[in-house]
Write an enzyme that holds these catalytic residues in place. Sequence first.
Site, PDB file in Angstrom:
ATOM      1  N   ARG A  35       0.839  -1.200   0.000  1.00  0.00           N
ATOM      2  CA  ARG A  35       0.000   0.000   0.000  1.00  0.00           C
ATOM      3  C   ARG A  35       0.875   1.252   0.000  1.00  0.00           C
ATOM      4  O   ARG A  35       0.575   2.233  -0.692  1.00  0.00           O
ATOM      5  CB  ARG A  35      -0.934  -0.008   1.215  1.00  0.00           C
ATOM      6  CG  ARG A  35      -2.103  -0.967   1.077  1.00  0.00           C
ATOM      7  CD  ARG A  35      -3.116  -0.782   2.190  1.00  0.00           C
ATOM      8  NE  ARG A  35      -2.738  -1.423   3.426  1.00  0.00           N
ATOM      9  CZ  ARG A  35      -3.210  -2.585   3.859  1.00  0.00           C
ATOM     10  NH1 ARG A  35      -4.078  -3.258   3.113  1.00  0.00           N
ATOM     11  NH2 ARG A  35      -2.844  -3.089   5.019  1.00  0.00           N
ATOM     12  N   PHE A  56     -11.967  -5.203  -5.034  1.00  0.00           N
ATOM     13  CA  PHE A  56     -11.937  -6.051  -3.842  1.00  0.00           C
ATOM     14  C   PHE A  56     -11.365  -5.239  -2.675  1.00  0.00           C
ATOM     15  O   PHE A  56     -10.453  -5.660  -1.980  1.00  0.00           O
ATOM     16  CB  PHE A  56     -11.086  -7.311  -4.073  1.00  0.00           C
ATOM     17  CG  PHE A  56     -11.416  -8.058  -5.343  1.00  0.00           C
ATOM     18  CD1 PHE A  56     -12.458  -8.969  -5.391  1.00  0.00           C
ATOM     19  CD2 PHE A  56     -10.675  -7.837  -6.505  1.00  0.00           C
ATOM     20  CE1 PHE A  56     -12.759  -9.653  -6.556  1.00  0.00           C
ATOM     21  CE2 PHE A  56     -10.971  -8.519  -7.680  1.00  0.00           C
ATOM     22  CZ  PHE A  56     -12.015  -9.425  -7.709  1.00  0.00           C
ATOM     23  N   ASP A  86     -16.374  -3.440  -3.907  1.00  0.00           N
ATOM     24  CA  ASP A  86     -16.405  -4.715  -3.207  1.00  0.00           C
ATOM     25  C   ASP A  86     -17.836  -5.243  -3.252  1.00  0.00           C
ATOM     26  O   ASP A  86     -18.793  -4.460  -3.251  1.00  0.00           O
ATOM     27  CB  ASP A  86     -15.942  -4.565  -1.750  1.00  0.00           C
ATOM     28  CG  ASP A  86     -15.477  -5.877  -1.142  1.00  0.00           C
ATOM     29  OD1 ASP A  86     -14.262  -6.046  -0.950  1.00  0.00           O
ATOM     30  OD2 ASP A  86     -16.330  -6.742  -0.873  1.00  0.00           O
ATOM     31  N   SER A  87     -17.978  -6.565  -3.299  1.00  0.00           N
ATOM     32  CA  SER A  87     -19.317  -7.153  -3.354  1.00  0.00           C
ATOM     33  C   SER A  87     -19.984  -7.195  -1.987  1.00  0.00           C
ATOM     34  O   SER A  87     -21.184  -7.453  -1.892  1.00  0.00           O
ATOM     35  CB  SER A  87     -19.245  -8.581  -3.915  1.00  0.00           C
ATOM     36  OG  SER A  87     -18.432  -9.400  -3.094  1.00  0.00           O
ATOM     37  N   ASP A 112      -6.828  -7.040  -5.921  1.00  0.00           N
ATOM     38  CA  ASP A 112      -6.395  -7.777  -4.734  1.00  0.00           C
ATOM     39  C   ASP A 112      -7.532  -8.698  -4.283  1.00  0.00           C
ATOM     40  O   ASP A 112      -8.151  -8.479  -3.235  1.00  0.00           O
ATOM     41  CB  ASP A 112      -6.002  -6.797  -3.622  1.00  0.00           C
ATOM     42  CG  ASP A 112      -5.429  -7.507  -2.402  1.00  0.00           C
ATOM     43  OD1 ASP A 112      -4.947  -8.646  -2.554  1.00  0.00           O
ATOM     44  OD2 ASP A 112      -5.466  -6.919  -1.304  1.00  0.00           O
ATOM     45  N   CYS A 137      -3.276 -14.195  -3.335  1.00  0.00           N
ATOM     46  CA  CYS A 137      -2.965 -14.637  -1.972  1.00  0.00           C
ATOM     47  C   CYS A 137      -3.253 -16.127  -1.803  1.00  0.00           C
ATOM     48  O   CYS A 137      -3.347 -16.625  -0.677  1.00  0.00           O
ATOM     49  CB  CYS A 137      -3.751 -13.819  -0.946  1.00  0.00           C
ATOM     50  SG  CYS A 137      -5.540 -14.012  -1.059  1.00  0.00           S
TER      51      CYS A 137
END
Length: 391
Positions: free
Chosen positions: A209, A225, A247-248, A295, A335
Amino acid sequence: MMRKIYLKRGKEDSILRFHPWIFSGAIDRMDEGIDEGETVCVVTANGDYAATGHYQHGSIAVRILSFEHEAIDESFWQKRLSQALAARQAVGLVDNPHTTAYRLVHGEGDMLPGLIIDIYGQTAVMQAHSIGMHKERDTIARQIVNVLGGRVSHVYYKSESTLSFVENGSGSLIGSNHDTTAIENGLQFYVDWKEGQKTGFFVDQRENRALLERFSKGRRVLNMFCYTGGFSFYAMRGGATEVHSVDSSAKAIELTRRNVELNCPADMRHEAFCEDAFHFLDKSEPGRYNLIILDPPAFAKHRAALHSALKGYIRLNNKAFEKIDKGGILFTFSCSQVVSKDNFRNAVFTAAARAHRKVRILHQLHQPADHPINIYHPEGEYLKGLILYVE
């Protein structure tokens, strides 16, 4: 006296290489009555001591705590947590007024397989990934407070999502703390350790970040995300002209808005969208953004899902390549532990080729120093990332 697990002949080789797992197929026989989570002594076919660890049903039958013949008692936990703390002190994460959020224990990376401890100011959030660590939770909590010596007054336990058998597996073990804010590189954020994902915040992206901030000046940013919006307010501090967070999860979007307000109050550059990532990218105008962050959550948690995960990474990155403006910067991550660096890089390469874009790799990213990789356990390298310049 610890009960014993006996290995098949020749199956001690991985222990001689200090790998922290013993698979069920390596076991010849066991003493009767060994319970899940019990601390056991592992011996070779010749009866020689090999290791001490937690037993559990499943493919990974023993998670090794020590390769030395020692008791797993209060002094053991004090020693291991002190070693973990010293490693974080060595990289400047302890007593740092600009960053009060970091990982104190990273499972196998700190020779404590099955245990995660994240620090958020005065709160330590502990998460067990094995039954053995679950059973040791009260002892570990006491030693967290002891070893950190006043730095932590609250230990919160959160393992309902990692251990399916645990009911009401969340709650304070020691103390309480109503201050749910923490600091990362001088920015503030709310940590929802009660209902948020993982331990409440993704501390593993701290350095990435900060790197994004350096690329953000004058950019139109899309943070996919976004979860808590971490990349978003770094982008705004870095001078982005516009930042969109997607984002969902409605809870994630609300937390993103709160965090942006905490750091950039009444900043009209930011807007958040509760929407599916693929759908949002589909309807986005080509060239709308010239800095995109991808991400996503882990696309593959087991090796059986690897093929479908790679297809997902290709599809997602392909959409980003199709939409990003000329001269754009793409931060893209995986990830998924079962996805290797080569797997991920090949997926991104395929996506770029399908989109017919010229792409340069500017940086190759990974997990930070407080998420160490045990040199004898390469499987611990889970976070992969690329910073790409797209012509």
